[in-house]
Design a protein around this motif. Structure first.
Motif, PDB file in Angstrom:
ATOM      1  N   GLU A 101      47.323  14.884  19.557  1.00 45.91           N
ATOM      2  CA  GLU A 101      46.674  14.154  18.469  1.00 45.91           C
ATOM      3  C   GLU A 101      46.283  12.743  18.910  1.00 45.91           C
ATOM      4  OE1 GLU A 101      47.319  13.225  13.747  1.00 45.91           O
ATOM      5  OE2 GLU A 101      49.086  13.444  14.992  1.00 45.91           O
ATOM      6  N   GLN A 102      47.113  12.100  19.696  1.00 47.60           N
ATOM      7  CA  GLN A 102      46.806  10.758  20.195  1.00 47.60           C
ATOM      8  C   GLN A 102      45.578  10.779  21.091  1.00 47.60           C
ATOM      9  OE1 GLN A 102      50.299   9.411  22.240  1.00 47.60           O
ATOM     10  NE2 GLN A 102      51.479   9.135  20.364  1.00 47.60           N
ATOM     11  N   GLN A 103      45.471  11.807  21.917  1.00 47.08           N
ATOM     12  CA  GLN A 103      44.375  11.866  22.873  1.00 47.08           C
ATOM     13  C   GLN A 103      43.092  12.456  22.301  1.00 47.08           C
ATOM     14  OE1 GLN A 103      45.239  13.215  26.744  1.00 47.08           O
ATOM     15  NE2 GLN A 103      46.972  11.856  26.964  1.00 47.08           N
ATOM     16  N   GLY A 146      52.948  15.021  19.414  1.00 49.89           N
ATOM     17  CA  GLY A 146      51.814  14.203  19.006  1.00 49.89           C
ATOM     18  C   GLY A 146      50.901  13.734  20.119  1.00 49.89           C
ATOM     19  N   PRO A 176      42.111  13.122  18.493  1.00 48.73           N
ATOM     20  CA  PRO A 176      42.357  13.211  17.051  1.00 48.73           C
ATOM     21  C   PRO A 176      41.308  13.986  16.253  1.00 48.73           C
ATOM     22  CG  PRO A 176      41.590  11.024  17.637  1.00 48.73           C
ATOM     23  CD  PRO A 176      41.833  11.760  18.926  1.00 48.73           C
TER      24      PRO A 176
END
Length: 60
Positions: free
Chosen positions: A18-20, A15, A22
């Motif tokens: 996705e965190q960095q 993830g 999105p």
């Protein structure tokens, strides 16, 4: 412009991408990151690529 791809055979679904970024990545129900876009207003995709711990993200 290079195309962002995720190698599903390597991805462990941590993830981080996705965190960095999105707008580009989303970890789906299958536990794998998927590319949902090619650009992000809040980050540079090329800076996310080397941060993948299993080197599953590529620019082609």
């Amino acid at each position: 412009m290079a195309k962002v791809v995720v190698d599903a055979n390597l991805c462990v679904g941590c993830g981080l991408c996705e965190q960095q970024c999105p707008e580009v990545f989303k970890v789906e129900a299958d536990g794998i990151a998927h590319v949902i876009g090619q650009t992000c207003a809040s980050c540079k995709v090329e800076e996310v690529v080397p941060q993948c711990p299993v080197e599953a993200i590529k620019l082609q």
